[in-house]
Scaffold this active site. Structure first.
Site, PDB file in Angstrom:
ATOM      1  N   THR A  44       0.868  -1.190   0.000  1.00  0.00           N
ATOM      2  CA  THR A  44       0.000   0.000   0.000  1.00  0.00           C
ATOM      3  C   THR A  44       0.899   1.231   0.000  1.00  0.00           C
ATOM      4  OG1 THR A  44      -1.667  -1.208   1.263  1.00  0.00           O
ATOM      5  CG2 THR A  44      -1.889   1.188   1.162  1.00  0.00           C
TER       6      THR A  44
ATOM      7  N   LYS B 117      -7.172   2.001  -3.351  1.00  0.00           N
ATOM      8  CA  LYS B 117      -6.792   1.443  -2.047  1.00  0.00           C
ATOM      9  C   LYS B 117      -6.596   2.561  -1.018  1.00  0.00           C
ATOM     10  CE  LYS B 117      -5.037  -1.283   1.074  1.00  0.00           C
ATOM     11  NZ  LYS B 117      -5.929  -2.087   1.906  1.00  0.00           N
TER      12      LYS B 117
ATOM     13  N   LYS C 258       0.292   5.147   8.615  1.00  0.00           N
ATOM     14  CA  LYS C 258       1.038   5.420   7.370  1.00  0.00           C
ATOM     15  C   LYS C 258       0.086   5.673   6.214  1.00  0.00           C
ATOM     16  CE  LYS C 258       1.759   1.896   5.029  1.00  0.00           C
ATOM     17  NZ  LYS C 258       1.209   1.092   3.921  1.00  0.00           N
TER      18      LYS C 258
HETATM   19  N1  LIG Z   1      -2.002  -6.554   7.350  1.00  0.00           N
HETATM   20  C1  LIG Z   1      -3.043  -6.135   6.637  1.00  0.00           C
HETATM   21  O1  LIG Z   1      -4.208  -6.348   7.028  1.00  0.00           O
HETATM   22  C2  LIG Z   1      -2.864  -5.446   5.319  1.00  0.00           C
HETATM   23  C3  LIG Z   1      -3.930  -5.477   4.412  1.00  0.00           C
HETATM   24  C4  LIG Z   1      -3.789  -4.858   3.166  1.00  0.00           C
HETATM   25  C5  LIG Z   1      -2.600  -4.206   2.860  1.00  0.00           C
HETATM   26  N2  LIG Z   1      -1.572  -4.170   3.775  1.00  0.00           N
HETATM   27  C6  LIG Z   1      -0.344  -3.484   3.356  1.00  0.00           C
HETATM   28  O2  LIG Z   1       0.568  -4.507   2.979  1.00  0.00           O
HETATM   29  C7  LIG Z   1       1.907  -4.088   3.248  1.00  0.00           C
HETATM   30  C8  LIG Z   1       2.579  -5.104   4.169  1.00  0.00           C
HETATM   31  O3  LIG Z   1       1.830  -5.141   5.373  1.00  0.00           O
HETATM   32  P1  LIG Z   1       1.999  -6.291   6.472  1.00  0.00           P
HETATM   33  O4  LIG Z   1       0.745  -6.277   7.260  1.00  0.00           O
HETATM   34  O5  LIG Z   1       2.463  -7.554   5.843  1.00  0.00           O
HETATM   35  O6  LIG Z   1       3.144  -5.642   7.364  1.00  0.00           O
HETATM   36  P2  LIG Z   1       4.369  -6.329   8.150  1.00  0.00           P
HETATM   37  O7  LIG Z   1       3.981  -7.638   8.671  1.00  0.00           O
HETATM   38  O8  LIG Z   1       4.864  -5.295   9.086  1.00  0.00           O
HETATM   39  O9  LIG Z   1       5.456  -6.561   6.994  1.00  0.00           O
HETATM   40  C9  LIG Z   1       6.125  -5.469   6.429  1.00  0.00           C
HETATM   41  C10 LIG Z   1       7.163  -5.955   5.445  1.00  0.00           C
HETATM   42  O10 LIG Z   1       7.941  -4.827   5.014  1.00  0.00           O
HETATM   43  C11 LIG Z   1       9.304  -5.030   5.416  1.00  0.00           C
HETATM   44  N3  LIG Z   1       9.886  -3.760   5.823  1.00  0.00           N
HETATM   45  C12 LIG Z   1       9.389  -2.865   6.713  1.00  0.00           C
HETATM   46  N4  LIG Z   1      10.196  -1.802   6.794  1.00  0.00           N
HETATM   47  C13 LIG Z   1      11.241  -2.041   5.964  1.00  0.00           C
HETATM   48  C14 LIG Z   1      12.386  -1.316   5.608  1.00  0.00           C
HETATM   49  N5  LIG Z   1      12.639  -0.107   6.131  1.00  0.00           N
HETATM   50  N6  LIG Z   1      13.249  -1.854   4.714  1.00  0.00           N
HETATM   51  C15 LIG Z   1      12.994  -3.075   4.177  1.00  0.00           C
HETATM   52  N7  LIG Z   1      11.901  -3.824   4.463  1.00  0.00           N
HETATM   53  C16 LIG Z   1      11.034  -3.296   5.346  1.00  0.00           C
HETATM   54  C17 LIG Z   1       9.240  -6.002   6.573  1.00  0.00           C
HETATM   55  O11 LIG Z   1      10.499  -6.610   6.752  1.00  0.00           O
HETATM   56  P3  LIG Z   1      10.847  -7.271   8.192  1.00  0.00           P
HETATM   57  O12 LIG Z   1      10.162  -8.598   8.173  1.00  0.00           O
HETATM   58  O13 LIG Z   1      12.328  -7.346   8.191  1.00  0.00           O
HETATM   59  O14 LIG Z   1      10.306  -6.339   9.233  1.00  0.00           O
HETATM   60  C18 LIG Z   1       8.153  -6.945   6.055  1.00  0.00           C
HETATM   61  O15 LIG Z   1       8.649  -7.760   5.039  1.00  0.00           O
HETATM   62  C19 LIG Z   1       1.792  -2.680   3.843  1.00  0.00           C
HETATM   63  O16 LIG Z   1       1.935  -1.743   2.828  1.00  0.00           O
HETATM   64  C20 LIG Z   1       0.376  -2.657   4.410  1.00  0.00           C
HETATM   65  O17 LIG Z   1      -0.118  -1.345   4.490  1.00  0.00           O
HETATM   66  C21 LIG Z   1      -1.677  -4.792   4.985  1.00  0.00           C
END
Ligand SMILES: NC(=O)c1ccc[n+]([C@@H]2O[C@H](COP(=O)([O-])OP(=O)(O)OC[C@H]3O[C@@H](n4cnc5c(N)ncnc54)[C@H](OP(=O)(O)O)[C@@H]3O)[C@@H](O)[C@H]2O)c1
Length: 300
Positions: free
Chosen positions: A95, A170, A239
């Protein structure tokens, strides 16, 4: 077809696992390597950097936290873009804001690469079940080429238009999600402070016309004050509100409610709730109310 997957957090790990379940060979990279272990145990190959991953695959999916992480993976020192062969495809499911997505589409195009911005709706559960909704921005022909892969991870695929349009849709959804969740939480707090029994209040609000379906899903968390092991981390919703505000600035739109909600979520992060589920915004407000009521209020 060999698939690269970068970003194995809550969403990416489950999406990649579904590609794997459908028989696709994966090469994976994540900042924290241990999150790749379940996929590696099922036969995925580890790459030491996004660049090393790009040398081995036909298509790359990214599912990263925010635009900075995406940009670093794509164009940073060990970024993948300059290592992908011409004609290959990059699908960014993160996102991010529409102007950023358009910028990435331009960079990809300048290197003869194909690009789709394909963020998703649906949290941990739908990601695990392969029931995400993809909002896709990019060329229709690229979407058709990629559709069988998206169908491994999602149950609905919507072509929104050209680059940036999927991300725009989105963005609007999460702007609503954030402002609504904040408003709904404030309503609960007000109702409680007016002396309505918690049982009556929760039953009325969660089952009434004012509760959007996504809020109803949060009932158990709010009832039991269980915000651990987030489905969607509160910091990423803040964010998204920020990125919506950036988009509003870029287009000249005013969004006073969104900015107020954004700052409320920031306060909750500063109070230590960033890694908790988004429903912790209610918990944050409730604690705030409790702290105020012990120090006295106008009504008392
Ligand atoms: N969870 C939901 O319900 C949901 C639904 C729709 C969309 N999203 C979107 O999907 C995306 C991922 O969300 P998520 O829920 O999977 O979050 P998450 O579990 O926090 O995963 C985030 C990912 O990004 C990586 N990351 C974070 N900061 C970084 C950095 N500075 N440099 C390199 N890698 C970095 C993390 O690596 P590490 O593992 O090393 O931390 C991990 O692979 C986001 O954009 C979120 O807004 C989430």
């Amino acid at each position: 077809m060999k698939i690269g997957f970068i970003g194995l957090g809550i969403m990416g790990s489950r999406m990649a696992a579904n590609l794997q379940k459908h028989g696709h060979s994966l090469v994976v990279f994540n900042r924290s390597r241990e999150k790749a272990n379940p996929l590696l145990a099922q036969g995925a190959k580890w790459a030491d950097s996004p660049a090393a991953l790009a040398e081995q695959v036909d298509v790359i999916f990214t599912m990263l936290a925010h635009p900075d992480a995406v940009e670093e993976a794509a164009t940073g020192k060990e970024g993948f873009l300059s290592h992908l062969s011409p004609g290959r495809m990059w699908v960014d499911c993160s996102t991010v804001n529409p102007s950023f997505s358009k910028k990435m589409a331009d960079v990809a195009r300048s290197r003869d690469l194909r690009f789709l911005g394909a963020p998703v709706t649906g949290s941990k559960g739908p990601a695990a079940e392969g029931k995400l909704i993809f909002w896709v921005g990019g060329a229709a022909s690229d979407l058709e080429a990629c559709r069988p892969l998206l169908e491994c991870m999602g149950s609905r695929i919507v072509h929104c238009g050209g680059p940036g349009t999927g991300t725009a849709l989105k963005m609007v959804m999460n702007q609503l999600l954030g402002t609504f969740l904040a408003a709904f939480s404030e309503g609960l707090i007000l109702g409680e402070s007016l002396g309505i029994s918690r049982e009556v209040l929760l039953e009325a609000l969660f089952n009434g016309p004012a509760a959007a379906p996504f809020v109803a899903v949060k009932r158990q968390r709010i009832e039991t004050a269980n915000y651990a092991q987030a489905d969607f981390a509160l910091r990423w919703l803040q964010k998204d509100l920020h990125l919506a505000a950036v988009s509003a600035y870029e287009t000249g739109v005013a969004m006073p409610l969104t900015n107020a909600a954004k700052e409320l979520f920031r306060l909750a992060i500063r109070d230590g709730h960033g890694d908790e589920d988004i429903s912790a915004i209610y918990g944050y407000l409730a604690r705030n109310r409790d702290a105020q009521s012990t120090s006295g209020s106008v009504a008392q």
